[in-house]
Design an enzyme around this catalytic site. Structure first.
Site, PDB file in Angstrom:
ATOM      1  CE1 TYR A  53      -2.407 -13.130   7.771  1.00 35.34           C
ATOM      2  CE2 TYR A  53      -2.673 -15.430   8.368  1.00 35.34           C
ATOM      3  CZ  TYR A  53      -2.550 -14.450   7.404  1.00 35.34           C
ATOM      4  OH  TYR A  53      -2.547 -14.789   6.076  1.00 35.34           O
ATOM      5  CB  VAL A  89      -3.017  -6.973   5.221  1.00 34.48           C
ATOM      6  CG1 VAL A  89      -3.711  -7.675   4.056  1.00 34.48           C
ATOM      7  CG2 VAL A  89      -1.759  -7.749   5.631  1.00 34.48           C
ATOM      8  CG  HIS A 105      -5.153  -9.159  -0.862  1.00 33.12           C
ATOM      9  ND1 HIS A 105      -3.907  -9.326  -1.428  1.00 33.12           N
ATOM     10  CD2 HIS A 105      -6.047  -9.577  -1.817  1.00 33.12           C
ATOM     11  CE1 HIS A 105      -4.040  -9.806  -2.666  1.00 33.12           C
ATOM     12  NE2 HIS A 105      -5.323  -9.963  -2.927  1.00 33.12           N
ATOM     13  CB  THR A 173       2.536  -5.625  -6.892  1.00 29.31           C
ATOM     14  OG1 THR A 173       1.866  -6.894  -7.010  1.00 29.31           O
ATOM     15  CG2 THR A 173       2.223  -4.777  -8.122  1.00 29.31           C
ATOM     16  CB  ALA A 216       8.407   2.093  -3.419  1.00 31.80           C
TER      17      ALA A 216
HETATM   18  P1  OAD Z   1       5.408 -10.074  -3.833  1.00 30.57           P
HETATM   19  O1  OAD Z   1       6.310 -10.527  -2.733  1.00 30.57           O
HETATM   20  O2  OAD Z   1       4.849 -11.102  -4.740  1.00 30.57           O
HETATM   21  O3  OAD Z   1       6.189  -9.007  -4.737  1.00 30.57           O
HETATM   22  C1  OAD Z   1       6.908  -7.958  -4.155  1.00 30.57           C
HETATM   23  C2  OAD Z   1       7.484  -7.096  -5.266  1.00 30.57           C
HETATM   24  O4  OAD Z   1       8.095  -5.967  -4.665  1.00 30.57           O
HETATM   25  C3  OAD Z   1       8.558  -7.766  -6.131  1.00 30.57           C
HETATM   26  O5  OAD Z   1       8.232  -7.581  -7.494  1.00 30.57           O
HETATM   27  C4  OAD Z   1       9.846  -7.012  -5.769  1.00 30.57           C
HETATM   28  O6  OAD Z   1      10.728  -6.871  -6.896  1.00 30.57           O
HETATM   29  C5  OAD Z   1       9.290  -5.673  -5.352  1.00 30.57           C
HETATM   30  N1  OAD Z   1      10.135  -4.898  -4.425  1.00 30.57           N
HETATM   31  C6  OAD Z   1      11.005  -5.322  -3.470  1.00 30.57           C
HETATM   32  N2  OAD Z   1      11.553  -4.281  -2.822  1.00 30.57           N
HETATM   33  C7  OAD Z   1      11.020  -3.159  -3.358  1.00 30.57           C
HETATM   34  C8  OAD Z   1      11.155  -1.746  -3.101  1.00 30.57           C
HETATM   35  N3  OAD Z   1      11.971  -1.293  -2.133  1.00 30.57           N
HETATM   36  N4  OAD Z   1      10.442  -0.886  -3.861  1.00 30.57           N
HETATM   37  C9  OAD Z   1       9.597  -1.337  -4.823  1.00 30.57           C
HETATM   38  N5  OAD Z   1       9.423  -2.645  -5.116  1.00 30.57           N
HETATM   39  C10 OAD Z   1      10.108  -3.541  -4.393  1.00 30.57           C
HETATM   40  O7  OAD Z   1       4.249  -9.198  -3.141  1.00 30.57           O
HETATM   41  P2  OAD Z   1       2.829  -8.785  -3.725  1.00 30.57           P
HETATM   42  O8  OAD Z   1       2.862  -8.586  -5.198  1.00 30.57           O
HETATM   43  O9  OAD Z   1       2.329  -7.685  -2.877  1.00 30.57           O
HETATM   44  O10 OAD Z   1      -1.814 -11.888  -0.664  1.00 30.57           O
HETATM   45  O11 OAD Z   1       1.991 -10.084  -3.396  1.00 30.57           O
HETATM   46  C11 OAD Z   1       0.630 -10.115  -3.686  1.00 30.57           C
HETATM   47  C12 OAD Z   1      -0.129 -10.902  -2.668  1.00 30.57           C
HETATM   48  O12 OAD Z   1       0.484 -12.176  -2.458  1.00 30.57           O
HETATM   49  C13 OAD Z   1      -0.162 -10.318  -1.282  1.00 30.57           C
HETATM   50  O13 OAD Z   1      -1.149  -9.318  -1.125  1.00 30.57           O
HETATM   51  C14 OAD Z   1      -0.468 -11.495  -0.424  1.00 30.57           C
HETATM   52  C15 OAD Z   1       0.507 -12.462  -1.041  1.00 30.57           C
HETATM   53  O14 OAD Z   1       0.260 -13.787  -0.835  1.00 30.57           O
HETATM   54  C16 OAD Z   1      -2.561 -12.464   0.288  1.00 30.57           C
HETATM   55  O15 OAD Z   1      -2.121 -12.649   1.402  1.00 30.57           O
HETATM   56  C17 OAD Z   1      -3.937 -12.826  -0.160  1.00 30.57           C
END
Ligand code: OAD
Length: 232
Positions: A53, A89, A105, A173, A216
């Site tokens: 971290y 985060v 988170h 996400t 994005a």
């Molecule tokens: P993920 O890694 O699961 O998903 C990331 C998403 O971003 C995917 O759907 C990609 O297609 C998309 N992506 C990639 N590049 C992009 C861009 N330039 N513009 C827009 N979208 C793009 O990440 P999260 O959904 O954030 O939790 O994951 C959720 C949680 O899982 C996190 O908060 C973390 C992780 O484990 C904890 O640590 C508790």
């Protein structure tokens, strides 16, 4: 459109150079989540978790907010009721000037006493977790780990915003991690339309009302201009 929720994930920070979790190059393909992002992992091997971290904190501090973060911060000043709920985060929304960020988170720059749960101020450039100045217990990063509950006040604000909004925009996400991913469901049940900004497919994609398959940083300035055109 007055009541809007924007719900962001790691994808919005991808163009700031921070890795996502579940994409092909994502962090959870290179590291085991159960060795790093659970309370059990920290209790088993505090130094390893702490150092991992510390590295994420360093990367977040070195990254710069991108046009996506900036467009949302600007939109916050132009819409009467924009609620931003982020799973990230990294603190980049705030550094882009966003004032009110619901951090689902937690924040990697914060530190908490693992025993008592309260936020603490400590020197965190250490190799091993510092000790809590009050109780002497180990200090951990101020993030929510798998198997932990979301702080009640945060959950309440996010759910209330989802219930009250007319439009929820999910950005970058995969919508796989609950309860955060349930926000879109709650908004829909309460009559909101759902939009998604994501170049890839997600668990939401098939059911959204508006799908913007783009990065994005490219799409959000345009989305912001549509939602709240600048006054001449
Ligand atoms: P993920 O890694 O699961 O998903 C990331 C998403 O971003 C995917 O759907 C990609 O297609 C998309 N992506 C990639 N590049 C992009 C861009 N330039 N513009 C827009 N979208 C793009 O990440 P999260 O959904 O954030 O939790 O994951 C959720 C949680 O899982 C996190 O908060 C973390 C992780 O484990 C904890 O640590 C508790």
């Amino acid at each position: 459109m007055e009541h809007v929720v924007v719900f962001t994930g790691a994808g919005i920070s991808a163009e700031s150079g921070l890795g996502t979790f579940r994409d092909a190059e994502g962090l959870w393909h290179r590291y085991n989540v159960y060795d790093l992002a659970t309370p059990e992992a920290f209790e088993r091997d505090p130094a390893t978790v702490w150092q991992w971290y510390r590295e994420r904190r360093r990367r977040a501090a070195e990254a710069e907010p991108n046009a996506g973060h900036r467009a949302l911060a600007e939109l916050e000043t132009r819409l009467p009721d924009l609620r931003l709920v982020t799973q990230n985060v990294d603190g980049l929304h705030q550094r882009a000037g966003h004032r009110d960020v619901i951090e689902f988170h937690g924040n990697v720059h914060a530190n908490r006493c693992h025993r008592e749960g309260r936020l603490v101020e400590v020197d965190d450039a250490t190799d091993a977790p510092p000790r809590c100045p009050r109780c002497g217990g180990p200090v951990r990063p101020g993030v929510v780990w798998f198997g932990e509950v979301i702080p009640r006040a945060v959950l309440a604000r996010a759910f209330a915003a989802a219930e009250a909004c007319e439009l929820l925009i999910a950005v970058g996400t995969s919508a796989q991690v609950y309860p955060a991913a349930g926000l879109a469901e709650i908004a829909r049940r309460h009559g909101a339309r759902i939009a998604e900004v994501n170049p890839g497919d997600t668990d939401l994609s098939a059911a959204v009302d508006i799908r913007i398959q783009a990065r994005a940083a490219e799409a959000l300035p345009q989305v912001a201009a549509r939602l709240a055109p600048e006054q001449p």
